[in-house]
Scaffold this motif. Sequence first.
Motif, mmCIF file in Angstrom:
data_model
loop_
_atom_site.group_PDB
_atom_site.id
_atom_site.type_symbol
_atom_site.label_atom_id
_atom_site.label_comp_id
_atom_site.label_asym_id
_atom_site.label_seq_id
_atom_site.Cartn_x
_atom_site.Cartn_y
_atom_site.Cartn_z
ATOM 1 N N SER A 156 0.944 -1.215 -0.155
ATOM 2 C CA SER A 156 -0.065 -0.039 -0.048
ATOM 3 C C SER A 156 0.922 1.426 -0.004
ATOM 4 N N GLY A 157 2.382 1.114 0.240
ATOM 5 C CA GLY A 157 3.031 2.284 0.505
ATOM 6 C C GLY A 157 2.936 3.131 1.648
ATOM 7 N N ASN A 158 2.013 2.837 2.629
ATOM 8 C CA ASN A 158 1.927 3.618 4.053
ATOM 9 C C ASN A 158 3.346 3.427 4.676
ATOM 10 N N GLY A 159 3.639 4.541 5.273
ATOM 11 C CA GLY A 159 4.812 4.249 6.382
ATOM 12 C C GLY A 159 5.133 5.752 6.941
ATOM 13 N N PRO A 160 6.040 5.827 7.781
ATOM 14 C CA PRO A 160 7.036 4.865 8.157
ATOM 15 C C PRO A 160 6.434 3.593 9.124
ATOM 16 N N CYS A 161 6.889 2.359 9.049
ATOM 17 C CA CYS A 161 6.421 1.162 9.539
ATOM 18 C C CYS A 161 7.669 0.800 10.609
ATOM 19 N N PRO A 162 7.225 0.158 11.728
ATOM 20 C CA PRO A 162 8.065 -0.671 12.622
ATOM 21 C C PRO A 162 9.015 -1.552 11.901
ATOM 22 N N GLY A 163 10.334 -1.593 12.133
ATOM 23 C CA GLY A 163 11.354 -2.405 11.415
ATOM 24 C C GLY A 163 11.059 -3.734 12.024
ATOM 25 N N ALA A 164 11.597 -4.718 11.066
ATOM 26 C CA ALA A 164 11.834 -6.190 11.470
ATOM 27 C C ALA A 164 12.801 -6.770 10.422
ATOM 28 N N ILE A 165 13.513 -7.958 11.104
ATOM 29 C CA ILE A 165 14.417 -8.250 10.484
ATOM 30 C C ILE A 165 14.110 -10.001 10.128
ATOM 31 N N PHE A 166 14.003 -10.392 8.900
ATOM 32 C CA PHE A 166 13.775 -11.889 8.542
ATOM 33 C C PHE A 166 15.036 -12.625 8.476
ATOM 34 N N TYR A 167 15.356 -13.731 9.412
ATOM 35 C CA TYR A 167 16.361 -14.429 9.256
ATOM 36 C C TYR A 167 16.121 -15.777 8.482
ATOM 37 N N MET A 168 16.739 -15.880 7.053
ATOM 38 C CA MET A 168 16.442 -17.082 6.256
ATOM 39 C C MET A 168 16.785 -18.440 6.987
ATOM 40 N N ASP A 169 16.252 -19.595 6.413
ATOM 41 C CA ASP A 169 16.696 -20.981 6.788
ATOM 42 C C ASP A 169 17.725 -21.153 6.063
ATOM 43 N N GLY A 170 18.476 -22.520 6.333
ATOM 44 C CA GLY A 170 19.585 -22.817 5.687
ATOM 45 C C GLY A 170 19.609 -23.239 3.991
ATOM 46 N N ILE A 171 18.619 -23.119 3.428
ATOM 47 C CA ILE A 171 18.595 -23.277 2.038
ATOM 48 C C ILE A 171 18.811 -21.911 1.300
ATOM 49 N N GLY A 172 18.705 -20.848 2.156
ATOM 50 C CA GLY A 172 19.264 -19.441 1.499
ATOM 51 C C GLY A 172 17.979 -18.698 0.896
ATOM 52 N N ILE A 173 18.608 -17.508 0.129
ATOM 53 C CA ILE A 173 17.830 -16.685 -0.367
ATOM 54 C C ILE A 173 17.094 -17.248 -1.675
ATOM 55 N N ARG A 174 15.844 -17.233 -1.791
ATOM 56 C CA ARG A 174 15.038 -17.760 -2.846
ATOM 57 C C ARG A 174 13.669 -17.227 -2.962
#
Length: 248
Positions: free
Chosen positions: A25-43
Motif C-alpha cells: 500500500s506504500g504506507n509508512g514509516p513502519c516498525p522495523g523487522a528482520i527476517f532471518y532465512m533458513d539454511g537453504i538460503g535466499i530464494r
Amino acid sequence: MAAPEPLMIATPDGDCRAWLFTPSSGNGPCPGAIFYMDGIGIRPNMFAMSQRLADAGYAVLLPDLYFRAGDYGPFDPKELLASDESRAVMMALIGTTGNVKAAADTEYFLKALDARPEVKAGPIGTTGYCMGGAISLTVAGTYPDRIGAAASFHGGGLATDAETSPHRFAVKAKGRLYIGEADKDPYYPPEMGERLGEALDEAGVDYTRELYEGSLHGWTQADFPIYDPPAAERHWDALLGLFGATIK
C-alpha cells in the motif's frame, strides 16, 4: 515474486546483500523487522514471506547471511534435499555463518534499518526459520534494548552444551519471545525444548513455546515437500500477534 533491488550493507567481512520490503500500500514509516532465512538460503519463497510480513504493516529487512561465500543458488529445496551433492554445498554455506556470527552482523543490519526513512523509530522485531530461528533468539539477547520481539519457527539446536548455544543469549532478552516447535524434530528433541524453557524461566524472560503437533521441521515453507498449510497459517497468526503486541 519480484523482489526490490538489493541493498548492500557494509560489514567487517564484506558487503551483505539485503532486501527491504515495505507494505504494498506504500504506507509508512513502519516498525522495523528482520527476517532471518533458513539454511537453504535466499530464494523466491523468502521474498514472498518477507513481503507478506511487510504487508501486515512492517518494514522488513531480509539479509543474505551467506554473503561471505559469494554467489550461490538459488536452490530448489525439493531438488536440494534429494541430492547428497547439493546438501554438501548447502552445509558448506551454513558453515560460513552461525547464530553468533549472524548476531554480530546484525549490528550493521540495525544501522541500515535506522538509516531508512521507511522505518519507524522504536523496537525491532525478528523472526527466523530453521537456523534463522536460532539466530533470531540469539539476536534478541545480544541487543536486548533494540529487539522488542523475537520469534523462532522450527529452529534447531536452541539449547545445547556449546558456549555459543542460543539459549545462553536468549536469557538476556528483554523483549517477548515466541518459539514455534516442530513435532518429532531431530534438530530439536523434547528434552532440548525443556532445557530452553527452564533457562528462560530462570531468567524471567517473557516467552511462549508452542508445539505444532503433526508438523515437521520446515512446515512453514511453501516450497518444502512437508509444507503444512494450516499450521503455516497458524504460524502467521502467532507471528503477527507477537509483533502486533510488541512493536508498534
